[in-house]
Write a protein that holds these residues in place. Structure first.
Motif, short mmCIF file in Angstrom:
data_model
loop_
_atom_site.label_atom_id
_atom_site.label_comp_id
_atom_site.label_asym_id
_atom_site.label_seq_id
_atom_site.Cartn_x
_atom_site.Cartn_y
_atom_site.Cartn_z
N SER A 66 -32.97 13.06 4.16
CA SER A 66 -32.34 14.25 4.33
C SER A 66 -33.29 15.22 5.04
O SER A 66 -32.91 16.45 5.11
CB SER A 66 -32.02 14.99 2.95
N GLY A 70 -34.36 16.75 13.37
CA GLY A 70 -33.80 16.93 14.77
C GLY A 70 -32.79 18.11 14.60
O GLY A 70 -32.18 18.37 15.67
N SER A 71 -32.50 18.69 13.53
CA SER A 71 -31.51 19.79 13.35
C SER A 71 -31.96 20.78 14.45
O SER A 71 -33.09 21.09 14.13
CB SER A 71 -31.22 20.03 12.04
N ALA A 72 -30.95 21.62 14.76
CA ALA A 72 -31.28 22.74 15.34
C ALA A 72 -31.71 24.10 14.45
O ALA A 72 -32.32 25.26 14.63
CB ALA A 72 -30.13 23.40 16.27
N TRP A 101 -30.57 14.08 13.11
CA TRP A 101 -30.17 15.25 12.43
C TRP A 101 -29.06 14.85 11.47
O TRP A 101 -28.36 13.85 11.70
CB TRP A 101 -30.02 16.12 13.36
N VAL A 104 -25.97 20.85 10.40
CA VAL A 104 -26.10 21.97 11.23
C VAL A 104 -25.67 23.21 10.64
O VAL A 104 -24.45 23.10 10.15
CB VAL A 104 -25.96 21.53 12.83
N LEU A 105 -26.20 24.42 10.95
CA LEU A 105 -25.57 25.53 10.45
C LEU A 105 -25.33 25.54 8.80
O LEU A 105 -24.57 25.99 8.35
CB LEU A 105 -24.10 26.02 11.10
N THR A 106 -26.61 25.00 8.33
CA THR A 106 -26.88 24.80 6.81
C THR A 106 -25.57 23.78 6.32
O THR A 106 -25.82 23.37 4.87
CB THR A 106 -26.52 25.92 6.01
N LYS A 107 -24.94 23.13 7.03
CA LYS A 107 -23.92 21.97 6.57
C LYS A 107 -24.46 20.94 6.83
O LYS A 107 -25.16 20.44 7.84
CB LYS A 107 -22.61 22.27 7.00
N ASN A 108 -24.40 19.90 5.55
CA ASN A 108 -25.14 18.57 5.61
C ASN A 108 -23.85 17.35 5.75
O ASN A 108 -22.99 17.54 4.95
CB ASN A 108 -25.87 18.37 4.30
N SER A 109 -24.15 16.55 6.50
CA SER A 109 -23.12 15.39 6.78
C SER A 109 -23.42 14.32 5.82
O SER A 109 -22.74 13.28 5.52
CB SER A 109 -22.92 14.86 8.04
N HIS A 110 -24.74 14.35 5.30
CA HIS A 110 -25.07 13.30 4.59
C HIS A 110 -25.06 12.04 5.37
O HIS A 110 -24.84 10.80 4.85
CB HIS A 110 -24.33 12.90 3.27
N ASP A 111 -25.24 11.88 6.91
CA ASP A 111 -25.50 10.79 7.51
C ASP A 111 -26.47 11.13 8.65
O ASP A 111 -26.98 12.15 8.78
CB ASP A 111 -23.99 10.65 8.27
N LEU A 112 -27.22 9.97 9.09
CA LEU A 112 -28.06 9.96 10.01
C LEU A 112 -27.41 9.97 11.53
O LEU A 112 -27.09 8.92 12.11
CB LEU A 112 -28.91 8.82 9.95
N LEU A 113 -27.51 11.31 11.82
CA LEU A 113 -26.64 11.38 13.16
C LEU A 113 -27.43 11.51 14.37
O LEU A 113 -28.71 11.81 14.41
CB LEU A 113 -25.92 12.88 13.21
#
Lengths: 279, 245
Positions: A66, A70-72, A101, A104-113
Protein backbone atom coordinates in the motif's frame (compact mmCIF):
# COMPACT_ATOMS: atom_id res chain seq x y z
CA UNK A 1 24.05 -4.63 -0.74
CA UNK A 2 21.73 -7.30 0.69
CA UNK A 3 22.87 -10.56 2.34
CA UNK A 4 21.81 -13.96 1.02
CA UNK A 5 19.12 -15.25 3.38
CA UNK A 6 18.46 -18.45 1.48
CA UNK A 7 15.02 -19.76 0.55
CA UNK A 8 11.87 -18.42 2.15
CA UNK A 9 8.11 -18.48 2.05
CA UNK A 10 5.36 -15.94 2.38
CA UNK A 11 3.99 -16.08 5.91
CA UNK A 12 0.28 -16.92 5.79
CA UNK A 13 -2.16 -17.30 8.71
CA UNK A 14 -2.98 -20.82 7.64
CA UNK A 15 0.53 -21.98 8.49
CA UNK A 16 1.21 -20.01 11.68
CA UNK A 17 0.52 -22.76 14.21
CA UNK A 18 2.43 -25.37 12.23
CA UNK A 19 5.45 -23.10 11.85
CA UNK A 20 5.52 -22.39 15.57
CA UNK A 21 5.03 -26.05 16.46
CA UNK A 22 7.39 -27.71 14.00
CA UNK A 23 10.00 -25.07 13.02
CA UNK A 24 10.04 -26.26 9.39
CA UNK A 25 13.08 -26.16 7.12
CA UNK A 26 12.52 -22.70 5.68
CA UNK A 27 15.36 -20.18 5.85
CA UNK A 28 13.23 -17.08 6.36
CA UNK A 29 9.70 -15.71 6.02
CA UNK A 30 8.21 -12.70 4.31
CA UNK A 31 5.31 -11.07 6.18
CA UNK A 32 2.79 -8.71 4.62
CA UNK A 33 3.29 -5.30 6.24
CA UNK A 34 -0.36 -4.25 6.21
CA UNK A 35 -1.44 -7.34 8.17
CA UNK A 36 0.32 -5.89 11.21
CA UNK A 37 -0.49 -2.18 11.00
CA UNK A 38 -3.96 -2.32 12.56
CA UNK A 39 -6.65 0.21 11.65
CA UNK A 40 -5.93 3.90 11.10
CA UNK A 41 -7.09 4.76 14.64
CA UNK A 42 -5.65 1.79 16.51
CA UNK A 43 -2.21 0.84 17.61
CA UNK A 44 -0.62 -2.24 16.11
CA UNK A 45 -2.79 -5.30 16.50
CA UNK A 46 -2.15 -8.36 18.65
CA UNK A 47 -1.12 -10.33 15.57
CA UNK A 48 2.31 -8.72 16.01
CA UNK A 49 2.83 -10.98 19.03
CA UNK A 50 2.50 -14.03 16.78
CA UNK A 51 4.91 -12.56 14.27
CA UNK A 52 7.41 -11.90 17.04
CA UNK A 53 7.24 -15.56 18.06
CA UNK A 54 8.18 -16.58 14.53
CA UNK A 55 10.85 -13.88 14.50
CA UNK A 56 12.57 -15.71 17.36
CA UNK A 57 13.39 -18.61 15.02
CA UNK A 58 13.53 -17.05 11.56
CA UNK A 59 14.68 -13.90 9.80
CA UNK A 60 11.67 -11.85 8.69
CA UNK A 61 11.30 -9.44 5.76
CA UNK A 62 8.35 -7.08 5.54
CA UNK A 63 6.61 -6.77 2.19
CA UNK A 64 4.05 -4.01 1.69
CA UNK A 65 1.26 -3.50 -0.81
CA UNK A 66 0.00 0.00 0.00
CA UNK A 67 2.93 2.39 -0.20
CA UNK A 68 1.73 3.64 -3.59
CA UNK A 69 5.16 5.04 -4.29
CA UNK A 70 4.30 6.00 -7.87
CA UNK A 71 1.15 7.94 -7.09
CA UNK A 72 0.90 11.60 -8.00
CA UNK A 73 -0.41 12.06 -4.44
CA UNK A 74 1.94 12.81 -1.58
CA UNK A 75 3.06 9.91 0.60
CA UNK A 76 0.67 8.86 3.35
CA UNK A 77 2.29 10.09 6.58
CA UNK A 78 0.13 7.93 8.83
CA UNK A 79 1.06 4.83 6.87
CA UNK A 80 4.76 5.68 7.04
CA UNK A 81 4.63 6.22 10.79
CA UNK A 82 2.90 2.92 11.38
CA UNK A 83 5.31 1.15 9.05
CA UNK A 84 8.29 2.59 10.91
CA UNK A 85 6.84 1.55 14.28
CA UNK A 86 6.37 -1.97 12.96
CA UNK A 87 9.94 -2.04 11.68
CA UNK A 88 11.19 -0.95 15.10
CA UNK A 89 9.33 -3.85 16.72
CA UNK A 90 10.03 -6.61 14.20
CA UNK A 91 13.54 -5.57 13.13
CA UNK A 92 13.18 -7.13 9.68
CA UNK A 93 16.15 -7.98 7.50
CA UNK A 94 14.73 -5.58 4.94
CA UNK A 95 11.47 -4.05 3.77
CA UNK A 96 9.95 -3.87 0.32
CA UNK A 97 6.95 -2.65 -1.63
CA UNK A 98 5.93 -2.33 -5.28
CA UNK A 99 6.97 -0.02 -8.08
CA UNK A 100 3.43 1.02 -8.92
CA UNK A 101 0.60 3.18 -7.71
CA UNK A 102 -2.45 1.98 -5.82
CA UNK A 103 -4.54 5.13 -5.68
CA UNK A 104 -4.86 8.81 -6.46
CA UNK A 105 -6.69 11.82 -5.06
CA UNK A 106 -6.61 10.00 -1.68
CA UNK A 107 -8.67 7.10 -3.07
CA UNK A 108 -7.20 3.60 -2.87
CA UNK A 109 -7.91 0.89 -5.44
CA UNK A 110 -6.19 -1.79 -3.35
CA UNK A 111 -4.52 -3.01 -6.52
CA UNK A 112 -1.02 -2.66 -7.95
CA UNK A 113 -1.61 -0.38 -10.92
CA UNK A 114 0.81 0.26 -13.80
CA UNK A 115 2.89 3.39 -14.14
CA UNK A 116 3.63 5.02 -17.45
CA UNK A 117 7.35 4.62 -18.13
CA UNK A 118 8.16 8.29 -18.46
CA UNK A 119 10.82 10.66 -17.16
CA UNK A 120 8.13 12.46 -15.17
CA UNK A 121 7.13 9.20 -13.44
CA UNK A 122 10.78 8.44 -12.71
CA UNK A 123 11.30 11.85 -11.10
CA UNK A 124 8.17 11.50 -9.01
CA UNK A 125 9.01 7.97 -7.88
CA UNK A 126 12.66 8.64 -7.14
CA UNK A 127 11.76 11.63 -4.97
CA UNK A 128 9.29 9.52 -3.01
CA UNK A 129 11.67 6.58 -2.53
CA UNK A 130 14.31 8.96 -1.21
CA UNK A 131 11.78 10.45 1.19
CA UNK A 132 10.83 6.99 2.42
CA UNK A 133 14.44 5.89 2.83
CA UNK A 134 15.28 9.07 4.71
CA UNK A 135 12.28 8.60 6.98
CA UNK A 136 12.94 4.92 7.67
CA UNK A 137 16.68 5.33 7.84
CA UNK A 138 17.21 2.29 5.65
CA UNK A 139 17.33 1.24 2.03
CA UNK A 140 14.10 -0.26 0.69
CA UNK A 141 13.50 -2.69 -2.17
CA UNK A 142 11.12 -1.99 -5.02
CA UNK A 143 9.34 -4.87 -6.78
CA UNK A 144 8.36 -4.97 -10.45
CA UNK A 145 4.62 -5.68 -10.78
CA UNK A 146 2.77 -7.77 -13.33
CA UNK A 147 0.73 -5.67 -15.71
CA UNK A 148 -2.10 -5.92 -18.21
CA UNK A 149 -2.05 -2.38 -19.53
CA UNK A 150 0.82 -0.28 -20.85
CA UNK A 151 0.69 3.44 -21.52
CA UNK A 152 1.24 4.10 -25.23
CA UNK A 153 3.07 7.33 -24.35
CA UNK A 154 5.78 5.51 -22.35
CA UNK A 155 9.28 6.72 -23.17
CA UNK A 156 11.12 3.47 -22.31
CA UNK A 157 10.36 -0.13 -21.49
CA UNK A 158 9.61 -1.47 -18.03
CA UNK A 159 13.05 -2.92 -17.31
CA UNK A 160 14.73 0.37 -18.23
CA UNK A 161 12.25 2.21 -16.02
CA UNK A 162 12.89 -0.13 -13.07
CA UNK A 163 16.66 0.16 -13.44
CA UNK A 164 16.59 3.94 -13.78
CA UNK A 165 14.34 4.45 -10.76
CA UNK A 166 16.38 2.16 -8.52
CA UNK A 167 19.73 3.56 -9.67
CA UNK A 168 18.63 7.16 -9.16
CA UNK A 169 16.96 6.47 -5.82
CA UNK A 170 19.77 4.18 -4.67
CA UNK A 171 17.31 1.55 -3.54
CA UNK A 172 17.24 -2.21 -3.87
CA UNK A 173 15.22 -4.34 -6.25
CA UNK A 174 12.88 -7.17 -5.41
CA UNK A 175 12.80 -8.95 -8.74
CA UNK A 176 9.61 -10.91 -9.30
CA UNK A 177 10.40 -13.40 -12.05
CA UNK A 178 6.80 -14.53 -12.31
CA UNK A 179 5.74 -10.92 -12.86
CA UNK A 180 8.32 -10.59 -15.61
CA UNK A 181 6.92 -13.72 -17.26
CA UNK A 182 3.29 -12.56 -16.87
CA UNK A 183 4.00 -9.11 -18.27
CA UNK A 184 6.12 -10.48 -21.11
CA UNK A 185 3.27 -12.80 -22.08
CA UNK A 186 0.67 -10.03 -21.85
CA UNK A 187 2.66 -7.41 -23.73
CA UNK A 188 4.66 -9.63 -26.05
CA UNK A 189 8.25 -8.87 -25.05
CA UNK A 190 11.18 -11.23 -24.52
CA UNK A 191 11.74 -11.73 -20.77
CA UNK A 192 15.43 -12.40 -21.34
CA UNK A 193 15.87 -8.87 -22.71
CA UNK A 194 14.25 -7.68 -19.47
CA UNK A 195 16.92 -9.49 -17.46
CA UNK A 196 19.60 -7.90 -19.68
CA UNK A 197 18.67 -4.47 -18.27
CA UNK A 198 18.69 -5.37 -14.58
CA UNK A 199 21.38 -3.79 -12.36
CA UNK A 200 21.97 -7.09 -10.56
CA UNK A 201 24.01 -5.68 -7.70
CA UNK A 202 20.79 -3.95 -6.55
CA UNK A 203 18.68 -7.12 -6.51
CA UNK A 204 18.25 -8.26 -2.93
CA UNK A 205 15.40 -10.68 -3.31
CA UNK A 206 13.57 -12.76 -5.89
CA UNK A 207 9.88 -13.67 -5.93
CA UNK A 208 8.56 -16.79 -7.58
CA UNK A 209 4.87 -17.59 -8.04
CA UNK A 210 2.39 -19.16 -10.42
CA UNK A 211 -0.16 -17.27 -12.55
CA UNK A 212 -3.46 -18.34 -14.08
CA UNK A 213 -3.36 -19.01 -17.82
CA UNK A 214 -6.36 -17.39 -19.54
CA UNK A 215 -5.16 -18.22 -23.01
CA UNK A 216 -4.98 -14.71 -24.41
CA UNK A 217 -3.29 -13.48 -21.25
CA UNK A 218 -1.86 -14.49 -17.87
CA UNK A 219 -3.23 -13.25 -14.56
CA UNK A 220 -0.96 -12.95 -11.55
CA UNK A 221 -3.07 -14.97 -9.12
CA UNK A 222 -0.39 -16.58 -6.92
CA UNK A 223 -2.50 -19.74 -6.72
CA UNK A 224 -0.55 -22.10 -8.97
CA UNK A 225 2.86 -23.78 -9.01
CA UNK A 226 5.74 -21.83 -10.51
CA UNK A 227 5.64 -22.27 -14.29
CA UNK A 228 8.39 -23.81 -16.35
CA UNK A 229 9.00 -20.47 -18.10
CA UNK A 230 9.63 -18.81 -14.74
CA UNK A 231 12.02 -21.56 -13.62
CA UNK A 232 13.93 -20.94 -16.84
CA UNK A 233 14.20 -17.27 -15.93
CA UNK A 234 15.43 -18.33 -12.51
CA UNK A 235 18.17 -20.41 -14.09
CA UNK A 236 18.98 -17.56 -16.45
CA UNK A 237 19.29 -15.27 -13.46
CA UNK A 238 21.72 -17.70 -11.80
CA UNK A 239 23.85 -17.75 -14.95
CA UNK A 240 23.94 -13.96 -14.94
CA UNK A 241 24.57 -13.34 -11.25
CA UNK A 242 25.11 -15.04 -7.90
CA UNK A 243 22.36 -16.71 -5.85
CA UNK A 244 19.84 -14.19 -4.57
CA UNK A 245 17.53 -14.57 -1.59
CA UNK A 246 14.50 -16.35 -3.01
CA UNK A 247 10.93 -16.94 -1.93
CA UNK A 248 7.72 -18.44 -3.26
CA UNK A 249 4.52 -16.42 -2.96
CA UNK A 250 1.28 -18.36 -2.71
CA UNK A 251 -1.78 -16.31 -1.72
CA UNK A 252 -4.84 -18.27 -2.80
CA UNK A 253 -5.74 -21.97 -2.68
CA UNK A 254 -2.73 -22.20 -0.36
CA UNK A 255 -1.30 -25.74 -0.21
CA UNK A 256 0.01 -27.48 2.93
CA UNK A 257 3.31 -26.18 4.23
CA UNK A 258 5.17 -29.37 3.32
CA UNK A 259 4.06 -29.00 -0.29
CA UNK A 260 5.25 -25.39 -0.41
CA UNK A 261 8.61 -26.44 0.99
CA UNK A 262 8.80 -29.00 -1.81
CA UNK A 263 8.35 -26.21 -4.39
CA UNK A 264 10.97 -24.15 -2.61
CA UNK A 265 13.39 -27.06 -2.73
CA UNK A 266 13.32 -26.85 -6.53
CA UNK A 267 14.90 -23.40 -6.29
CA UNK A 268 17.32 -24.70 -3.67
CA UNK A 269 18.41 -27.51 -6.03
CA UNK A 270 18.95 -25.11 -8.93
CA UNK A 271 21.29 -23.09 -6.75
CA UNK A 272 23.04 -26.02 -5.09
CA UNK A 273 23.44 -28.33 -8.05
CA UNK A 274 22.16 -27.45 -11.43
CA UNK A 275 23.48 -24.15 -12.61
CA UNK A 276 26.98 -22.92 -13.26
CA UNK A 277 27.24 -19.70 -11.30
CA UNK A 278 28.61 -16.47 -12.61
CA UNK A 279 31.96 -15.45 -11.10
CA UNK B 1 -0.03 12.70 -20.77
CA UNK B 2 0.93 13.73 -17.24
CA UNK B 3 1.18 11.16 -14.46
CA UNK B 4 -1.71 12.60 -12.47
CA UNK B 5 -3.96 12.66 -15.54
CA UNK B 6 -3.10 9.02 -16.32
CA UNK B 7 -3.92 8.03 -12.78
CA UNK B 8 -7.13 10.03 -12.64
CA UNK B 9 -8.59 8.55 -15.82
CA UNK B 10 -7.38 5.08 -14.90
CA UNK B 11 -9.01 5.23 -11.48
CA UNK B 12 -12.20 6.70 -12.95
CA UNK B 13 -12.32 3.82 -15.38
CA UNK B 14 -12.13 1.29 -12.57
CA UNK B 15 -14.70 3.07 -10.49
CA UNK B 16 -17.16 3.51 -13.36
CA UNK B 17 -17.08 -0.12 -14.40
CA UNK B 18 -19.27 -2.95 -13.13
CA UNK B 19 -22.03 -0.56 -12.22
CA UNK B 20 -25.16 -1.21 -14.26
CA UNK B 21 -25.24 2.36 -15.47
CA UNK B 22 -21.85 2.15 -17.18
CA UNK B 23 -21.15 -1.50 -17.98
CA UNK B 24 -18.27 -2.22 -20.36
CA UNK B 25 -17.42 1.42 -20.71
CA UNK B 26 -13.95 2.48 -21.69
CA UNK B 27 -13.29 6.19 -21.94
CA UNK B 28 -11.92 7.53 -25.21
CA UNK B 29 -9.13 9.28 -23.37
CA UNK B 30 -7.88 6.05 -21.81
CA UNK B 31 -8.45 4.08 -24.99
CA UNK B 32 -6.22 6.49 -26.86
CA UNK B 33 -3.40 6.12 -24.37
CA UNK B 34 -2.99 2.37 -23.86
CA UNK B 35 -1.59 -0.38 -26.05
CA UNK B 36 -3.20 -3.64 -27.13
CA UNK B 37 -2.48 -6.82 -29.04
CA UNK B 38 -4.82 -8.71 -31.36
CA UNK B 39 -5.58 -11.41 -28.80
CA UNK B 40 -5.70 -9.14 -25.76
CA UNK B 41 -7.72 -6.02 -26.47
CA UNK B 42 -7.77 -2.73 -24.61
CA UNK B 43 -11.23 -3.54 -23.30
CA UNK B 44 -10.13 -6.94 -21.96
CA UNK B 45 -7.01 -5.48 -20.41
CA UNK B 46 -8.96 -2.90 -18.44
CA UNK B 47 -11.47 -5.56 -17.48
CA UNK B 48 -8.73 -7.49 -15.65
CA UNK B 49 -8.09 -4.46 -13.45
CA UNK B 50 -11.78 -3.63 -13.06
CA UNK B 51 -12.62 -7.18 -12.01
CA UNK B 52 -9.84 -7.17 -9.41
CA UNK B 53 -10.89 -3.71 -8.17
CA UNK B 54 -14.47 -4.75 -7.51
CA UNK B 55 -13.98 -8.37 -6.52
CA UNK B 56 -11.30 -7.62 -3.95
CA UNK B 57 -13.33 -4.90 -2.22
CA UNK B 58 -16.72 -6.57 -2.39
CA UNK B 59 -15.36 -9.91 -1.17
CA UNK B 60 -13.66 -8.17 1.72
CA UNK B 61 -16.94 -6.58 2.80
CA UNK B 62 -18.87 -9.83 2.40
CA UNK B 63 -16.53 -11.30 5.02
CA UNK B 64 -17.01 -8.33 7.34
CA UNK B 65 -20.83 -8.48 7.35
CA UNK B 66 -21.76 -12.19 7.42
CA UNK B 67 -25.26 -11.75 8.88
CA UNK B 68 -26.29 -8.87 6.64
CA UNK B 69 -25.22 -11.12 3.78
CA UNK B 70 -27.57 -13.87 4.96
CA UNK B 71 -30.48 -11.50 5.57
CA UNK B 72 -30.21 -9.55 2.31
CA UNK B 73 -29.05 -12.43 0.12
CA UNK B 74 -25.84 -12.46 -1.89
CA UNK B 75 -27.03 -10.62 -4.99
CA UNK B 76 -28.84 -7.80 -3.20
CA UNK B 77 -26.00 -7.36 -0.72
CA UNK B 78 -23.36 -7.33 -3.46
CA UNK B 79 -25.35 -4.69 -5.36
CA UNK B 80 -25.56 -2.62 -2.19
CA UNK B 81 -21.81 -2.99 -1.63
CA UNK B 82 -20.97 -1.91 -5.18
CA UNK B 83 -22.99 1.24 -4.73
CA UNK B 84 -21.39 1.79 -1.33
CA UNK B 85 -17.86 1.44 -2.72
CA UNK B 86 -18.75 3.82 -5.54
CA UNK B 87 -20.04 6.52 -3.21
CA UNK B 88 -17.64 5.82 -0.34
CA UNK B 89 -14.42 4.84 -2.11
CA UNK B 90 -11.63 3.47 0.05
CA UNK B 91 -9.32 6.20 1.28
CA UNK B 92 -7.26 4.04 3.58
CA UNK B 93 -4.18 1.86 3.18
CA UNK B 94 -6.00 -1.15 4.55
CA UNK B 95 -9.07 -2.96 3.25
CA UNK B 96 -10.01 -3.53 6.87
CA UNK B 97 -11.26 0.08 7.02
CA UNK B 98 -13.52 -0.29 4.01
CA UNK B 99 -16.72 -1.09 5.89
CA UNK B 100 -16.51 1.76 8.37
CA UNK B 101 -19.22 3.86 6.67
CA UNK B 102 -21.55 1.14 5.43
CA UNK B 103 -24.19 1.75 8.07
CA UNK B 104 -24.11 5.48 7.33
CA UNK B 105 -24.49 4.80 3.62
CA UNK B 106 -27.44 2.52 4.30
CA UNK B 107 -29.05 5.31 6.32
CA UNK B 108 -28.42 7.74 3.45
CA UNK B 109 -30.17 5.25 1.18
CA UNK B 110 -33.14 5.12 3.56
CA UNK B 111 -32.72 1.43 4.21
CA UNK B 112 -34.67 -0.05 7.17
CA UNK B 113 -33.33 1.16 10.49
CA UNK B 114 -32.96 -2.38 11.86
CA UNK B 115 -30.57 -3.28 9.02
CA UNK B 116 -28.55 -0.09 9.54
CA UNK B 117 -28.19 -0.93 13.24
CA UNK B 118 -27.24 -4.50 12.43
CA UNK B 119 -24.55 -3.11 10.09
CA UNK B 120 -23.23 -0.95 12.93
CA UNK B 121 -23.19 -3.96 15.25
CA UNK B 122 -21.33 -6.12 12.73
CA UNK B 123 -18.83 -3.33 12.06
CA UNK B 124 -18.04 -3.09 15.78
CA UNK B 125 -17.58 -6.86 16.02
CA UNK B 126 -15.14 -6.62 13.14
CA UNK B 127 -13.21 -3.46 14.03
CA UNK B 128 -12.62 -4.47 17.63
CA UNK B 129 -10.63 -7.50 16.50
CA UNK B 130 -7.90 -5.02 15.57
CA UNK B 131 -7.56 -3.66 19.08
CA UNK B 132 -4.97 -4.81 21.56
CA UNK B 133 -6.29 -6.71 24.54
CA UNK B 134 -6.10 -4.32 27.47
CA UNK B 135 -5.36 -5.63 30.97
CA UNK B 136 -8.21 -5.66 33.46
CA UNK B 137 -7.62 -3.62 36.62
CA UNK B 138 -6.70 -5.46 39.81
CA UNK B 139 -8.12 -4.50 43.18
CA UNK B 140 -4.90 -2.56 43.84
CA UNK B 141 -5.23 -0.72 40.52
CA UNK B 142 -8.77 0.29 41.46
CA UNK B 143 -7.69 1.46 44.90
CA UNK B 144 -5.02 3.61 43.25
CA UNK B 145 -7.56 4.97 40.77
CA UNK B 146 -5.97 3.20 37.79
CA UNK B 147 -9.26 2.25 36.22
CA UNK B 148 -10.23 3.43 32.73
CA UNK B 149 -12.76 2.53 30.08
CA UNK B 150 -11.16 0.27 27.46
CA UNK B 151 -10.50 1.75 24.03
CA UNK B 152 -12.12 -1.39 22.66
CA UNK B 153 -15.57 -0.67 24.08
CA UNK B 154 -18.45 0.26 21.81
CA UNK B 155 -22.01 1.15 22.81
CA UNK B 156 -24.99 0.68 20.52
CA UNK B 157 -28.48 1.79 21.51
CA UNK B 158 -31.04 0.48 19.06
CA UNK B 159 -34.81 0.35 18.68
CA UNK B 160 -34.30 -3.23 17.51
CA UNK B 161 -32.95 -6.38 19.19
CA UNK B 162 -29.67 -6.39 17.25
CA UNK B 163 -28.11 -9.18 19.31
CA UNK B 164 -31.05 -11.47 18.62
CA UNK B 165 -31.12 -10.51 14.93
CA UNK B 166 -27.41 -11.26 14.71
CA UNK B 167 -27.67 -14.61 16.46
CA UNK B 168 -30.84 -15.73 14.69
CA UNK B 169 -29.78 -14.25 11.34
CA UNK B 170 -33.16 -12.68 10.68
CA UNK B 171 -35.03 -9.40 11.06
CA UNK B 172 -37.09 -9.22 14.26
CA UNK B 173 -39.83 -6.82 15.43
CA UNK B 174 -38.88 -3.56 17.11
CA UNK B 175 -37.71 -3.83 20.73
CA UNK B 176 -35.25 -1.42 22.32
CA UNK B 177 -31.88 -2.91 23.12
CA UNK B 178 -28.69 -1.38 24.53
CA UNK B 179 -25.54 -3.27 23.73
CA UNK B 180 -21.92 -2.98 24.81
CA UNK B 181 -19.29 -4.70 22.65
CA UNK B 182 -15.76 -5.25 23.95
CA UNK B 183 -12.52 -7.01 23.07
CA UNK B 184 -11.63 -9.30 25.97
CA UNK B 185 -9.30 -11.46 23.93
CA UNK B 186 -12.36 -12.59 22.05
CA UNK B 187 -15.01 -10.13 20.96
CA UNK B 188 -17.86 -10.19 23.46
CA UNK B 189 -21.19 -8.38 23.52
CA UNK B 190 -23.58 -7.73 26.39
CA UNK B 191 -27.12 -6.41 26.58
CA UNK B 192 -27.22 -3.74 29.27
CA UNK B 193 -29.93 -1.55 30.76
CA UNK B 194 -30.38 1.81 28.98
CA UNK B 195 -29.04 3.72 32.01
CA UNK B 196 -25.91 1.57 32.05
CA UNK B 197 -25.37 2.38 28.39
CA UNK B 198 -25.71 6.10 29.16
CA UNK B 199 -23.01 5.81 31.83
CA UNK B 200 -20.59 4.01 29.50
CA UNK B 201 -21.23 6.52 26.70
CA UNK B 202 -20.67 9.44 29.07
CA UNK B 203 -17.34 8.00 30.28
CA UNK B 204 -16.41 7.40 26.67
CA UNK B 205 -17.09 11.08 25.96
CA UNK B 206 -14.67 12.12 28.68
CA UNK B 207 -16.97 12.52 31.70
CA UNK B 208 -15.72 11.56 35.15
CA UNK B 209 -17.33 8.50 36.70
CA UNK B 210 -19.35 10.78 38.99
CA UNK B 211 -20.65 12.94 36.14
CA UNK B 212 -21.39 9.85 34.04
CA UNK B 213 -23.54 8.44 36.86
CA UNK B 214 -25.38 11.76 37.13
CA UNK B 215 -25.99 11.72 33.36
CA UNK B 216 -27.89 8.45 33.77
CA UNK B 217 -30.51 10.12 35.99
CA UNK B 218 -31.69 9.36 39.49
CA UNK B 219 -30.03 6.04 40.29
CA UNK B 220 -29.88 4.46 43.73
CA UNK B 221 -26.39 3.76 45.14
CA UNK B 222 -27.21 0.03 45.01
CA UNK B 223 -28.06 0.27 41.31
CA UNK B 224 -24.85 2.16 40.57
CA UNK B 225 -22.86 -0.46 42.46
CA UNK B 226 -24.65 -3.23 40.55
CA UNK B 227 -23.85 -1.57 37.19
CA UNK B 228 -20.18 -1.09 37.99
CA UNK B 229 -19.85 -4.62 39.27
CA UNK B 230 -21.30 -5.81 35.93
CA UNK B 231 -18.94 -3.50 34.02
CA UNK B 232 -15.96 -4.97 35.87
CA UNK B 233 -17.06 -8.56 35.41
CA UNK B 234 -17.72 -7.95 31.72
CA UNK B 235 -14.25 -6.52 31.21
CA UNK B 236 -15.20 -2.98 30.15
CA UNK B 237 -12.38 -1.43 32.20
CA UNK B 238 -8.62 -1.55 32.09
CA UNK B 239 -5.74 -0.44 34.26
CA UNK B 240 -4.00 1.06 31.22
CA UNK B 241 -4.46 4.80 30.65
CA UNK B 242 -5.35 5.62 27.04
CA UNK B 243 -2.00 7.33 26.40
CA UNK B 244 -0.07 4.11 27.08
CA UNK B 245 -2.16 1.87 24.85
Amino acid sequence: MFPFLGFGLGLRNKHFKEILATTPKVDWFEAITENYLGLSDTSASDSIEELLKIRQNYPICLHGVSLSIGSADALNANYLKKWKSLIDIIEPEWVSDHLCWTGVLTKNSHDLLPLPYTKEAIANTVTKIKQVQDFLGRRILMENVSSYVEASFSEMNEAEFLAEVCNQADCGILLDLNNIFVSSYNHGFDPETYLDKIPWQRVGQVHLAGPTDKGSHMIDTHDQPVREETWKLYQSMLRRYKPITTMIEWDDKIPPLTELIGHLDVARRFVNQGVVLAP
Amino acid sequence: MLLKDWQNIFYQELQNRNLERSKSFISEELKNNITETRSFTKESRMQVYAYAFWARQVDSLLDDYPVLLVILGKKAFKDLLKDYIYYYPSTNYTLAELGRNLSKFMQDENMPKELCDLATFEWHLFELEYFKVEARPTATDIEKGDCYLKASVRVLQSDFPVINMYEEEKVLPAKMQSVVIVNNGTIEYYEVEPEAAVIIKAIQSGASFEDAILAAGDLSPEKVQEYFQDFMESGFFTSEPLATR
